[in-house]
Design a protein around this motif. Structure first.
Motif, PDB file in Angstrom:
ATOM      1  N   THR A  53      18.977  83.761  10.642  1.00  0.00           N
ATOM      2  CA  THR A  53      17.987  82.907   9.983  1.00  0.00           C
ATOM      3  C   THR A  53      16.665  83.653   9.878  1.00  0.00           C
ATOM      4  N   HIS A 108      19.549  78.083   3.883  1.00  0.00           N
ATOM      5  CA  HIS A 108      20.654  77.272   3.364  1.00  0.00           C
ATOM      6  C   HIS A 108      21.613  78.119   2.536  1.00  0.00           C
ATOM      7  N   ARG A 144      13.495  77.851   4.103  1.00  0.00           N
ATOM      8  CA  ARG A 144      14.571  76.864   4.210  1.00  0.00           C
ATOM      9  C   ARG A 144      15.642  77.102   3.154  1.00  0.00           C
ATOM     10  N   GLU A 188      12.602  74.508  12.915  1.00  0.00           N
ATOM     11  CA  GLU A 188      12.818  74.315  11.476  1.00  0.00           C
ATOM     12  C   GLU A 188      11.661  73.586  10.819  1.00  0.00           C
ATOM     13  N   ARG A 196       9.074  75.957   9.235  1.00  0.00           N
ATOM     14  CA  ARG A 196       9.456  76.862   8.151  1.00  0.00           C
ATOM     15  C   ARG A 196       8.957  76.327   6.811  1.00  0.00           C
TER      16      ARG A 196
END
Length: 676
Positions: A266, A284, A280, A272, A275
């Motif tokens: 990541t 993903h 993000r 999270e 971010r």
């Protein structure tokens, strides 16, 4: 601490905890059957008989029929009625994303696993949608997905031997067997396959499946019914290895493993919430590429192969033509028509078989296949249970109906798969509806993408299988097992070795048999505590406490101990039955023999706190027992002036009258009563 020691303070004279196996010979099988005595009556037995009469008043069938139409039963057997009324748009989006992601995994896996079964690629897709549709309605685990797995595919090949007719019939019959098992609640059978045996079996399957795919990667011929035989046949044909397929296959394995590890990467802060939008989106995308790595590799190399094939420079072996569209729904084949072979095309002749011959050829696979499938399905449910109770019966119903439906569309055996279900969970599935979208994607692929499937290299499909099953080799359980109980390694290693050396079905049966022998040996050698105690009145006696039920493997062992002790001492013997919750006919015969031996020697033997359910077993042989259910009754029976050894003790009657009433009332919680 036993009940007897909790009730009254005894001065302990000696305590011997030792292995009875080293001191007593358990080879004696002489029994003396007593038929002219009657068991003493007590209030506990009267209550037991009353409870039996009340239970028999209502038949089992009427209770079963009444329970079927209860709302609770309906919700249990149709689980979708629980979650469907609360289904919302967020659930739909989560399930749609998960279903699409898993669908991209199921399609290449279905095409690849059909090679393990020895069938054309389309049969892997035929078995990948109806099970999903059924599981939406009947499944209990939202993360579980139904389709082809390594274990199911290999087991199908072991018994069907590459015949699509036998494969489909095996699917149909095992589905019916699973429903029968569910009706009779036989899910407990899976408990006889221990963790070590399951780990050894799964590890062996992973290596066998990987070996079966090596021929596609190397481009060589192979045959043989076991792991070693397959490798030997491949080495004999090693001069025909195809370099292009070998390089492509091993390259795809490393690429798939790299993409799998890449999914853990990541960017941005670990939290999270901190971010930004770009981070993000990138994370993903990385996660999606990792979870859909099988489909990504297939798409890329299929496009390359199509380009090379159009220019006439394709060096790879391809999957070949796949029929377009859905299979026509029909009953599974109940016979095989004889067909002549074609030596020029390398097609062997097919021998005709009727239904009985087909069933005989499947043999005990009709039992082993559903058992192993249930074991695999339950491992998936346990992995994602998160503290929830697992309904084994309902899972058998879902798998049974799913396989029957699959057989109607010419599919082979399907059940829950751990790797595929892990992808479903990681993709954010919310309910069982994700299985519906998986099935729809497979159906769409059958109708619109089959012409492109023909250009998929066989080495790529083999790489997908190898990269998936290699993580099923459960080497990580060896160290904890060694630290916990080293003897558990024996059935685990035996399952692993026998499944590799012998045919798979023989290997698993041998491993399960050895594991059951371990269980029987443990049951046949109970731990028994021997104590010489003294009451407050100075009466000495010997107390014997078995730590488990009296059943046929262990009762002779206990008998020899009691008789040996009785022959060396004239003290009364009290058998503390606190831990004896069950007995069988063999135990009743042996107890009758023991009681008769002690009576002839004019030596007392007393059974303390014997459960009424066990007494009823002994009563079947009209054995007259001396029973005590509290300390007052025990003290009365142990009195030296009580010379009538044939007198039975009704402990509850003593508790109601006499000088010791207060003592017995204060210990009412230890009095054994039949409350069934």
């Amino acid at each position: 601490m036993s009940t007897l020691e909790n009730e009254v303070t005894f001065r302990k004279q000696a305590e011997v905890n030792q292995s009875l196996e080293a001191q007593f010979d358990s080879s004696s099988t002489d029994f003396i059957l007593i038929t002219d005595h009657r068991t003493s009556k007590s209030k506990s037995l009267e209550q037991l008989e009353a409870s039996k009469e009340s239970e028999n008043a209502e038949s089992c069938c009427s209770r079963y029929a009444r329970n079927i139409f209860r709302k609770k039963t309906l919700l249990r057997r149709l689980p979708f009625l629980t979650w469907l009324p609360h289904y919302n748009s967020q659930d739909c989006i989560g399930d749609l994303i998960a279903g699409f992601t898993v669908g991209l995994t199921v399609i290449p896996q279905g095409l690849a696993y059909s090679g393990v079964v020895g069938l054309p690629p389309e049969y892997g897709l035929y078995g990948s949608f109806m099970g999903c549709f059924v599981y939406v309605l009947l499944g209990t685990c939202k993360d579980s997905t139904i389709g082809s797995t390594a274990v199911a595919s290999l087991m199908t090949f072991q018994f069907a031997r590459g015949s699509w007719q036998r494969s489909v019939l095996l699917t149909f019959l095992t589905g019916i067997i699973e429903l029968v098992m569910a009706i009779f609640k036989l899910g407990c059978l899976v408990e006889f396959v221990s963790g070590p045996v399951s780990a050894g079996f799964t590890s062996a399957v992973a290596l066998i499946v990987s070996t079966s795919q090596m021929r596609s990667m190397l481009g060589v011929k192979s045959d043989g019914g076991s792991f070693l035989a397959t490798w030997i046949s491949m080495f004999r044909d090693i001069e025909h290895v195809r370099v292009a397929d070998t390089c492509l296959g091993f390259g795809c394995v490393f690429l798939l493993l790299a993409m799998r590890s890449f999914g853990k990467f990541t960017i941005g802060p670990k939290d999270e919430a901190r971010r930004n939008g770009f981070q993000r989106v990138v994370n993903h995308v990385i996660k999606f590429l990792s979870t859909s790595r099988n489909a990504s590799v297939v798409i890329v190399f299929t496009a390359i192969t199509m380009y090379l094939d159009a220019n006439g420079t394709n060096p790879f072996r391809l999957t070949g033509n796949i029929p377009k569209g859905m299979p026509t729904p029909s009953l599974p084949p109940f016979s095989i028509e004889a067909q002549p072979g074609n030596a020029t095309a390398g097609i062997p002749p097919v021998e005709g078989q009727n239904f009985v011959e087909m069933v005989q050829s499947l043999g005990y696979g009709l039992v082993i296949v559903p058992l192993m499938a249930l074991l695999e399905t339950m491992s998936v449910c346990k992995a994602f249970a998160k503290g929830r109770q697992i309904d084994i019966t309902q899972e058998m119903i879902a798998c049974g109906v799913g396989n029957i439906a699959t057989s109607l569309f010419s599919g082979y055996r399907c059940n829950g798969g751990l790797a595929r279900s892990a992808v479903n969970n990681a993709s954010g599935c919310r309910t069982n509806m994700s299985n519906l979208y998986i099935g729809i994607i497979v159906v769409l692929a059958l109708n619109f993408l089959t012409e492109y499937f023909a250009f998929i290299p066989k080495a790529v499909l083999a790489a997908i299988i190898i990269s998936a099953v290699i993580f099923q080799v459960q080497y990580q359980v060896v160290t904890p097992m060694w630290r916990s109980k080293r003897s558990d390694l024996v059935p685990g290693i035996l399952a692993f070795v026998t499944c590799l050396v012998l045919p798979l079905e023989i290997g698993i049966m041998v491993a399960i048999g050895v594991n059951l022998l371990f269980i029987l040996y443990y049951a046949a050698r109970p731990k028994v505590t021997l104590e010489q105690l003294e009451t407050q009145q100075g009466i000495r006696f010997v107390k014997i406490t078995p730590d488990r039920c009296l059943i046929f493997p262990s009762v002779e062992f206990v008998r020899n101990m009691v008789l040996k002790l009785g022959s060396k001492s004239t003290l009364p013997v009290v058998i503390d039955c606190t831990y004896i919750f069950a007995a069988d006919y063999t135990a009743a015969k042996v107890i009758s023999s023991i009681v008769d031996d002690f009576r002839r020697r004019q030596q007392k033997i007393i059974f303390f706190n014997l459960k009424p359910s066990v007494v009823s077993v002994f009563e079947g042989l009209n054995t007259r027992l001396v029973l005590c259910y509290n300390t007052h009754a025990l003290n009365q029976e142990l009195r030296p002036d009580d010379a009538d050894l044939s007198r039975s003790v009704d402990s509850l009657d003593h508790a109601e009258s006499g000088n010791g009433a207060s003592e017995c009332v204060s210990m009412a919680s230890t009095i054994s009563l039949a409350r069934s």
